[in-house]
Design a protein around this motif. Structure first.
Motif, PDB file in Angstrom:
ATOM      1  N   GLU A  67       0.917  -1.198   0.016  1.00 38.57           N
ATOM      2  CA  GLU A  67       0.062   0.054  -0.001  1.00 38.57           C
ATOM      3  C   GLU A  67       0.803   1.127  -0.166  1.00 38.57           C
ATOM      4  O   GLU A  67       0.637   2.394  -0.683  1.00 38.57           O
ATOM      5  N   VAL A  68       2.143   1.134   0.631  1.00 36.12           N
ATOM      6  CA  VAL A  68       2.866   2.525   0.751  1.00 36.12           C
ATOM      7  C   VAL A  68       3.584   2.635  -0.526  1.00 36.12           C
ATOM      8  O   VAL A  68       3.698   3.642  -1.071  1.00 36.12           O
ATOM      9  N   ALA A  69       4.023   1.398  -0.979  1.00 36.43           N
ATOM     10  CA  ALA A  69       4.782   1.434  -2.219  1.00 36.43           C
ATOM     11  C   ALA A  69       4.009   1.900  -3.359  1.00 36.43           C
ATOM     12  O   ALA A  69       4.426   2.617  -4.511  1.00 36.43           O
ATOM     13  N   ASP A  70       2.562   1.750  -3.154  1.00 33.91           N
ATOM     14  CA  ASP A  70       1.712   2.103  -4.473  1.00 33.91           C
ATOM     15  C   ASP A  70       1.485   3.446  -4.790  1.00 33.91           C
ATOM     16  O   ASP A  70       1.356   4.137  -5.588  1.00 33.91           O
ATOM     17  N   GLU A  71       1.963   4.462  -3.719  1.00 34.01           N
ATOM     18  CA  GLU A  71       2.039   5.761  -3.964  1.00 34.01           C
ATOM     19  C   GLU A  71       2.904   6.143  -4.907  1.00 34.01           C
ATOM     20  O   GLU A  71       2.654   7.147  -5.737  1.00 34.01           O
ATOM     21  N   TRP A  72       3.954   5.485  -5.306  1.00 36.09           N
ATOM     22  CA  TRP A  72       4.839   5.785  -6.504  1.00 36.09           C
ATOM     23  C   TRP A  72       4.136   5.385  -7.678  1.00 36.09           C
ATOM     24  O   TRP A  72       4.294   6.317  -8.573  1.00 36.09           O
ATOM     25  N   LEU A  73       3.203   4.304  -7.803  1.00 36.10           N
ATOM     26  CA  LEU A  73       2.776   4.060  -8.979  1.00 36.10           C
ATOM     27  C   LEU A  73       1.528   5.240  -9.274  1.00 36.10           C
ATOM     28  O   LEU A  73       1.363   5.401 -10.410  1.00 36.10           O
ATOM     29  N   LEU A  74       0.826   5.566  -8.256  1.00 37.23           N
ATOM     30  CA  LEU A  74       0.023   6.784  -8.444  1.00 37.23           C
ATOM     31  C   LEU A  74       0.645   8.010  -8.919  1.00 37.23           C
ATOM     32  O   LEU A  74       0.163   8.545  -9.885  1.00 37.23           O
ATOM     33  N   ARG A  75       1.590   8.238  -8.482  1.00 31.82           N
ATOM     34  CA  ARG A  75       2.109   9.614  -8.767  1.00 31.82           C
ATOM     35  C   ARG A  75       3.161   9.451 -10.152  1.00 31.82           C
ATOM     36  O   ARG A  75       2.912  10.581 -10.720  1.00 31.82           O
ATOM     37  N   TYR A  76       3.563   8.387 -10.274  1.00 26.21           N
ATOM     38  CA  TYR A  76       4.456   8.374 -11.778  1.00 26.21           C
ATOM     39  C   TYR A  76       3.920   6.942 -12.487  1.00 26.21           C
ATOM     40  O   TYR A  76       4.741   6.162 -12.556  1.00 26.21           O
ATOM     41  N   GLY A  87       7.935  -7.693  -5.676  1.00 27.31           N
ATOM     42  CA  GLY A  87       6.725  -6.606  -5.621  1.00 27.31           C
ATOM     43  C   GLY A  87       5.853  -6.635  -4.472  1.00 27.31           C
ATOM     44  O   GLY A  87       5.599  -5.638  -3.680  1.00 27.31           O
ATOM     45  N   ARG A  88       5.381  -7.649  -4.209  1.00 32.83           N
ATOM     46  CA  ARG A  88       4.244  -7.685  -2.806  1.00 32.83           C
ATOM     47  C   ARG A  88       4.869  -7.701  -1.887  1.00 32.83           C
ATOM     48  O   ARG A  88       4.046  -6.942  -0.732  1.00 32.83           O
ATOM     49  N   SER A  89       6.160  -7.358  -1.779  1.00 28.86           N
ATOM     50  CA  SER A  89       6.916  -7.125  -0.346  1.00 28.86           C
ATOM     51  C   SER A  89       7.232  -5.468  -0.338  1.00 28.86           C
ATOM     52  O   SER A  89       7.948  -4.978   0.531  1.00 28.86           O
ATOM     53  N   GLY A  90       6.596  -4.717  -1.384  1.00 31.72           N
ATOM     54  CA  GLY A  90       6.929  -3.265  -1.357  1.00 31.72           C
ATOM     55  C   GLY A  90       7.943  -2.951  -2.083  1.00 31.72           C
ATOM     56  O   GLY A  90       8.523  -1.761  -2.186  1.00 31.72           O
ATOM     57  N   TRP A  91       8.560  -3.683  -2.959  1.00 30.72           N
ATOM     58  CA  TRP A  91       9.629  -3.161  -4.050  1.00 30.72           C
ATOM     59  C   TRP A  91       9.123  -2.618  -5.538  1.00 30.72           C
ATOM     60  O   TRP A  91       8.271  -3.170  -5.902  1.00 30.72           O
ATOM     61  N   ASN A  92       9.736  -1.632  -5.920  1.00 27.70           N
ATOM     62  CA  ASN A  92       9.257  -0.976  -6.956  1.00 27.70           C
ATOM     63  C   ASN A  92      10.352  -0.896  -8.052  1.00 27.70           C
ATOM     64  O   ASN A  92      11.474  -0.764  -7.527  1.00 27.70           O
ATOM     65  N   THR A  93      10.006  -0.658  -9.167  1.00 27.73           N
ATOM     66  CA  THR A  93      11.374  -0.295 -10.187  1.00 27.73           C
ATOM     67  C   THR A  93      11.040   1.274 -10.576  1.00 27.73           C
ATOM     68  O   THR A  93       9.784   1.287 -11.049  1.00 27.73           O
ATOM     69  N   LEU A  94      11.978   1.947 -10.660  1.00 33.10           N
ATOM     70  CA  LEU A  94      11.798   3.363 -10.768  1.00 33.10           C
ATOM     71  C   LEU A  94      12.674   3.575 -12.083  1.00 33.10           C
ATOM     72  O   LEU A  94      13.867   3.453 -11.920  1.00 33.10           O
ATOM     73  N   ALA A  95      12.005   4.273 -13.208  1.00 30.13           N
ATOM     74  CA  ALA A  95      12.921   4.545 -14.472  1.00 30.13           C
ATOM     75  C   ALA A  95      13.894   5.837 -14.088  1.00 30.13           C
ATOM     76  O   ALA A  95      13.294   6.709 -13.455  1.00 30.13           O
ATOM     77  N   LEU A  96      15.119   5.709 -14.768  1.00 27.48           N
ATOM     78  CA  LEU A  96      15.822   7.025 -14.344  1.00 27.48           C
ATOM     79  C   LEU A  96      15.624   7.718 -15.594  1.00 27.48           C
ATOM     80  O   LEU A  96      15.419   7.171 -16.890  1.00 27.48           O
ATOM     81  N   LEU A 106      17.014   9.578  -5.863  1.00 26.58           N
ATOM     82  CA  LEU A 106      18.048   9.403  -4.983  1.00 26.58           C
ATOM     83  C   LEU A 106      17.618   9.297  -3.521  1.00 26.58           C
ATOM     84  O   LEU A 106      18.083   8.516  -2.522  1.00 26.58           O
ATOM     85  N   GLU A 107      16.573  10.033  -3.232  1.00 31.16           N
ATOM     86  CA  GLU A 107      15.758   9.863  -1.958  1.00 31.16           C
ATOM     87  C   GLU A 107      15.076   8.529  -1.831  1.00 31.16           C
ATOM     88  O   GLU A 107      15.103   7.875  -0.595  1.00 31.16           O
ATOM     89  N   ALA A 108      14.851   7.785  -3.085  1.00 27.80           N
ATOM     90  CA  ALA A 108      13.939   6.791  -2.940  1.00 27.80           C
ATOM     91  C   ALA A 108      15.027   5.499  -2.532  1.00 27.80           C
ATOM     92  O   ALA A 108      15.048   4.623  -1.841  1.00 27.80           O
ATOM     93  N   VAL A 109      16.247   5.688  -3.142  1.00 33.11           N
ATOM     94  CA  VAL A 109      17.548   4.754  -2.805  1.00 33.11           C
ATOM     95  C   VAL A 109      17.726   4.924  -1.228  1.00 33.11           C
ATOM     96  O   VAL A 109      18.063   3.839  -0.588  1.00 33.11           O
ATOM     97  N   ASP A 110      17.811   6.220  -0.831  1.00 33.56           N
ATOM     98  CA  ASP A 110      18.220   6.405   0.709  1.00 33.56           C
ATOM     99  C   ASP A 110      16.947   5.828   1.508  1.00 33.56           C
ATOM    100  O   ASP A 110      17.366   5.212   2.353  1.00 33.56           O
ATOM    101  N   ASP A 111      15.711   5.878   1.017  1.00 36.46           N
ATOM    102  CA  ASP A 111      14.767   5.027   1.681  1.00 36.46           C
ATOM    103  C   ASP A 111      14.846   3.763   1.627  1.00 36.46           C
ATOM    104  O   ASP A 111      14.607   3.154   2.888  1.00 36.46           O
TER     105      ASP A 111
END
Length: 131
Positions: A67-76, A87-96, A106-111
């Motif tokens: 649910e928390v990780a899905d915020e990325w999917l909604l925003r981008y 992915g079910r454990s909160g992992w996402n792939t983010l495009a560079l 960079l903040e996503a990596v920090d988190d």
């Protein structure tokens, strides 16, 4: 906010790898012999992945829950996807180089690093960890 980093040019895989390896206790591993390594924290066999580097993306732990990780999917929606297999454990792939601002990548990596280190037993957490 990751201050002043925008002047270094856009985030590409080399810059992302350097950012990851700058974390206390971080080290590269290539368990699947891909073109780009994963980055782990923690000692040897007990080390845990906090970033999956790709040629044009980075895989990160985006939250403790889907649910928390899905915020990325909604925003981008064009640049964030659920990672295959974990992915079910909160992992996402983010495009560079897409719609996600460099400072947010960079903040996503920090988190992701923070979440993974917090999950390690205290005796395995790296020196310099300030969590």
């Amino acid at each position: 906010m990751v201050g002043g980093r925008g002047r270094q040019g856009p985030v590409d895989v080399a810059r992302m790898q350097a950012h990851c390896l700058g974390k206390p206790g971080a080290w590269p591993d290539n368990p699947w012999e891909h073109d780009h390594p994963v980055v782990k924290v923690g000692p040897g066999e007990r080390g845990k992945i906090f970033a999956f580097l790709g040629g044009d993306s980075v895989g990160v732990k985006s939250g403790r829950s889907r649910e928390v990780a899905d915020e990325w999917l909604l925003r981008y929606p064009q640049d964030a996807t659920v990672m295959a297999y974990i992915g079910r454990s909160g992992w996402n792939t983010l495009a560079l180089g897409g719609a996600i601002p460099d400072d947010e990548l960079l903040e996503a990596v920090d988190d992701s690093y923070r979440l993974v280190v917090e999950g390690l037993p205290k005796k395995l957490r790296p020196d310099g960890w300030d969590g």
